[in-house]
Design a protein around this motif. Structure first.
Motif, PDB file in Angstrom:
ATOM      1  N   ARG A   1      19.282  43.277 139.144  1.00 47.57           N
ATOM      2  CA  ARG A   1      19.125  44.573 138.465  1.00 47.57           C
ATOM      3  C   ARG A   1      19.987  45.668 139.094  1.00 47.57           C
ATOM      4  NH1 ARG A   1      14.746  47.013 139.532  1.00 47.57           N
ATOM      5  NH2 ARG A   1      13.695  45.493 140.865  1.00 47.57           N
ATOM      6  N   ARG A   2      20.120  45.646 140.438  1.00 46.77           N
ATOM      7  CA  ARG A   2      20.683  46.835 141.087  1.00 46.77           C
ATOM      8  C   ARG A   2      21.948  46.600 141.902  1.00 46.77           C
ATOM      9  NH1 ARG A   2      16.075  50.500 143.491  1.00 46.77           N
ATOM     10  NH2 ARG A   2      17.775  51.998 143.257  1.00 46.77           N
ATOM     11  N   GLY A   3      22.460  45.361 141.940  1.00 46.69           N
ATOM     12  CA  GLY A   3      23.651  45.131 142.762  1.00 46.69           C
ATOM     13  C   GLY A   3      24.738  44.330 142.084  1.00 46.69           C
ATOM     14  N   ALA A   4      24.317  43.386 141.230  1.00 47.32           N
ATOM     15  CA  ALA A   4      25.287  42.433 140.678  1.00 47.32           C
ATOM     16  C   ALA A   4      26.403  43.110 139.879  1.00 47.32           C
ATOM     17  CB  ALA A   4      24.545  41.413 139.807  1.00 47.32           C
ATOM     18  N   ARG A   5      26.097  44.223 139.230  1.00 42.37           N
ATOM     19  CA  ARG A   5      27.131  44.841 138.383  1.00 42.37           C
ATOM     20  C   ARG A   5      28.301  45.362 139.210  1.00 42.37           C
ATOM     21  NH1 ARG A   5      26.218  50.523 138.202  1.00 42.37           N
ATOM     22  NH2 ARG A   5      24.260  51.024 139.222  1.00 42.37           N
ATOM     23  N   CYS A   6      28.086  45.646 140.472  1.00 46.24           N
ATOM     24  CA  CYS A   6      29.192  46.119 141.305  1.00 46.24           C
ATOM     25  C   CYS A   6      29.712  45.053 142.254  1.00 46.24           C
ATOM     26  CB  CYS A   6      28.758  47.334 142.116  1.00 46.24           C
ATOM     27  SG  CYS A   6      28.597  48.796 141.097  1.00 46.24           S
ATOM     28  N   HIS A   7      28.846  44.139 142.673  1.00 45.81           N
ATOM     29  CA  HIS A   7      29.255  43.145 143.668  1.00 45.81           C
ATOM     30  C   HIS A   7      29.406  41.750 143.098  1.00 45.81           C
ATOM     31  CE1 HIS A   7      29.167  45.792 147.084  1.00 45.81           C
ATOM     32  NE2 HIS A   7      27.989  46.254 146.705  1.00 45.81           N
ATOM     33  N   GLY A   8      29.115  41.581 141.773  1.00 41.94           N
ATOM     34  CA  GLY A   8      29.246  40.255 141.171  1.00 41.94           C
ATOM     35  C   GLY A   8      27.961  39.466 141.326  1.00 41.94           C
TER      36      GLY A   8
ATOM     37  N   LYS B   1      27.295  36.504 142.200  1.00 40.49           N
ATOM     38  CA  LYS B   1      27.174  35.678 143.415  1.00 40.49           C
ATOM     39  C   LYS B   1      27.765  36.400 144.636  1.00 40.49           C
ATOM     40  CE  LYS B   1      27.220  31.192 141.065  1.00 40.49           C
ATOM     41  NZ  LYS B   1      27.804  31.552 139.717  1.00 40.49           N
ATOM     42  N   GLY B   2      27.892  37.729 144.567  1.00 37.09           N
ATOM     43  CA  GLY B   2      28.425  38.491 145.704  1.00 37.09           C
ATOM     44  C   GLY B   2      29.919  38.307 145.872  1.00 37.09           C
ATOM     45  N   GLU B   3      30.594  37.793 144.831  1.00 37.41           N
ATOM     46  CA  GLU B   3      32.039  37.520 144.934  1.00 37.41           C
ATOM     47  C   GLU B   3      32.865  38.793 144.796  1.00 37.41           C
ATOM     48  OE1 GLU B   3      31.044  37.251 140.524  1.00 37.41           O
ATOM     49  OE2 GLU B   3      30.071  36.950 142.478  1.00 37.41           O
ATOM     50  N   GLY B   4      32.185  39.889 144.474  1.00 41.76           N
ATOM     51  CA  GLY B   4      32.903  41.156 144.289  1.00 41.76           C
ATOM     52  C   GLY B   4      32.933  41.510 142.814  1.00 41.76           C
ATOM     53  N   GLY B   5      33.039  42.820 142.511  1.00 39.72           N
ATOM     54  CA  GLY B   5      32.981  43.215 141.100  1.00 39.72           C
ATOM     55  C   GLY B   5      34.342  43.687 140.605  1.00 39.72           C
ATOM     56  N   ASP B   6      34.424  43.899 139.267  1.00 38.62           N
ATOM     57  CA  ASP B   6      35.620  44.438 138.634  1.00 38.62           C
ATOM     58  C   ASP B   6      36.904  43.717 139.064  1.00 38.62           C
ATOM     59  OD1 ASP B   6      34.283  47.695 139.261  1.00 38.62           O
ATOM     60  OD2 ASP B   6      33.861  46.273 137.659  1.00 38.62           O
ATOM     61  N   GLU B   7      37.979  43.960 138.378  1.00 38.21           N
ATOM     62  CA  GLU B   7      39.319  43.439 138.707  1.00 38.21           C
ATOM     63  C   GLU B   7      40.134  44.625 139.216  1.00 38.21           C
ATOM     64  OE1 GLU B   7      38.494  39.610 138.238  1.00 38.21           O
ATOM     65  OE2 GLU B   7      40.280  40.572 139.043  1.00 38.21           O
ATOM     66  N   PRO B   8      40.862  44.674 140.370  1.00 40.28           N
ATOM     67  CA  PRO B   8      40.834  43.563 141.316  1.00 40.28           C
ATOM     68  C   PRO B   8      39.483  43.506 142.024  1.00 40.28           C
ATOM     69  CG  PRO B   8      42.018  45.381 142.324  1.00 40.28           C
ATOM     70  CD  PRO B   8      41.702  45.803 140.909  1.00 40.28           C
ATOM     71  N   LYS B   9      39.143  42.285 142.439  1.00 41.26           N
ATOM     72  CA  LYS B   9      37.841  42.070 143.075  1.00 41.26           C
ATOM     73  C   LYS B   9      37.667  43.090 144.204  1.00 41.26           C
ATOM     74  CE  LYS B   9      35.982  38.404 141.084  1.00 41.26           C
ATOM     75  NZ  LYS B   9      35.769  39.172 139.845  1.00 41.26           N
ATOM     76  N   GLN B  10      36.559  43.827 144.152  1.00 40.57           N
ATOM     77  CA  GLN B  10      36.326  44.767 145.253  1.00 40.57           C
ATOM     78  C   GLN B  10      34.929  44.568 145.828  1.00 40.57           C
ATOM     79  OE1 GLN B  10      35.393  48.777 144.417  1.00 40.57           O
ATOM     80  NE2 GLN B  10      35.548  48.492 142.203  1.00 40.57           N
ATOM     81  N   SER B  11      34.750  44.917 147.047  1.00 44.22           N
ATOM     82  CA  SER B  11      33.486  44.859 147.761  1.00 44.22           C
ATOM     83  C   SER B  11      32.775  43.527 147.636  1.00 44.22           C
ATOM     84  CB  SER B  11      32.570  45.980 147.257  1.00 44.22           C
ATOM     85  OG  SER B  11      33.279  47.161 147.153  1.00 44.22           O
ATOM     86  N   PRO B  12      33.467  42.401 147.996  1.00 42.36           N
ATOM     87  CA  PRO B  12      32.760  41.133 148.020  1.00 42.36           C
ATOM     88  C   PRO B  12      31.761  41.124 149.175  1.00 42.36           C
ATOM     89  CG  PRO B  12      34.967  40.845 148.886  1.00 42.36           C
ATOM     90  CD  PRO B  12      34.883  42.251 148.375  1.00 42.36           C
ATOM     91  N   LEU B  13      30.634  40.455 148.977  1.00 43.75           N
ATOM     92  CA  LEU B  13      29.627  40.360 150.033  1.00 43.75           C
ATOM     93  C   LEU B  13      29.599  38.962 150.628  1.00 43.75           C
ATOM     94  CD1 LEU B  13      26.681  42.180 148.175  1.00 43.75           C
ATOM     95  CD2 LEU B  13      28.407  43.182 149.685  1.00 43.75           C
ATOM     96  N   VAL B  14      30.270  38.034 149.959  1.00 48.32           N
ATOM     97  CA  VAL B  14      30.168  36.629 150.349  1.00 48.32           C
ATOM     98  C   VAL B  14      31.557  36.016 150.562  1.00 48.32           C
ATOM     99  CG1 VAL B  14      29.425  34.346 149.504  1.00 48.32           C
ATOM    100  CG2 VAL B  14      28.010  36.364 149.070  1.00 48.32           C
ATOM    101  N   GLY B  15      31.631  35.060 151.544  1.00 41.90           N
ATOM    102  CA  GLY B  15      32.864  34.286 151.711  1.00 41.90           C
ATOM    103  C   GLY B  15      33.730  34.785 152.854  1.00 41.90           C
TER     104      GLY B  15
END
Ligand code: HEM
Length: 187
Positions: A64-71, A73-87
């Motif tokens: 609900r509150r994080g996926a829209r910006c961080h993706g 699976k935490g891979e990062g949001g928007d193009e180019p990928k920004q703020s990934p949390l994972v990997g």
């Protein structure tokens, strides 16, 4: 140049006047609000508040509150990928290192502190302590640092050794960490 300074001073005056009781814009925070913000967990966990959470509980909040910006699976949001949390684990020596919570951050408690203070970016400070524990558990689970049902709380969180914990070395500069002498404080 003087025009810029004049404009800046005028703007500052406008802000100060707007916050004066006359215009009642903004208000003094209540002691409870200050207490709620006044949390600074140390790497050993000192200062962590009560609360608990698992990644399973974090998934619901995150969707609900994080996926829209961080993706999702935490891979990062928007193009180019920004703020990934994972990997990115083991990529720090690469020419283009992927710095994430899983590959770079040295202390588990700092992740808790950051999420508690700064996230969600558009509504910082609105997560409950249980939600923060569960979101941190989810981020760690997605990075393979904890198990899906592992409970994170003020006792278990500081015991987690982050993958890049040893990637940081103590700052050897002479004055780092040394309390300024009375003489220096007066300067
Ligand atoms: C449940 C909610 C959220 C969690 C748990 C969360 C978690 C995090 C974490 C751990 C970081 C640090 C990443 C790093 O530096 O390695 C971060 C950074 C960031 N987050 Fe979030 N986030 C959430 C929601 C959001 C939302 C809703 C937005 C967009 C409106 C957002 C935008 C950002 C941005 C732009 C950064 C980079 C900030 C910077 O580099 O200074 N986050 N987030």
């Amino acid at each position: 140049m003087w025009l810029l300074r004049y404009a800046a001073a005028a703007a500052m005056c406008a802000v100060l006047v707007a916050q004066s009781p006359k215009y009642s814009v903004g208000r003094t925070p209540t002691p409870e609000e200050i207490r709620a913000m006044d949390i600074t967990p140390a790497p050993d966990g000192t200062g962590l508040p009560d609360g608990r959470g698992t990644s399973a509980e974090g998934r619901e909040v995150y969707s609900r509150r994080g996926a829209r910006c961080h993706g999702a699976k935490g891979e990062g949001g928007d193009e180019p990928k920004q703020s990934p949390l994972v990997g990115g684990r083991g990529s720090l020596k690469n020419p283009k290192p992927l710095k994430t919570v899983g590959s770079y951050w040295p202390y588990s408690t700092t992740v808790w502190d950051y999420v508690n203070r700064a996230m969600p970016l558009d509504r910082p400070g609105t997560l409950t302590h249980n939600q923060v524990y569960s979101l941190v558990a989810l981020i760690f689970y997605m990075n393979g640092i904890v198990g899906e049902n592992e409970v994170l709380d003020a006792k278990t969180l500081p015991q987690i050794k982050m993958p890049n914990r040893d990637g940081f070395v103590p700052d050897s500069r002479p004055d780092v960490g040394v309390k300024p002498s009375a003489k220096r404080r007066k300067q």
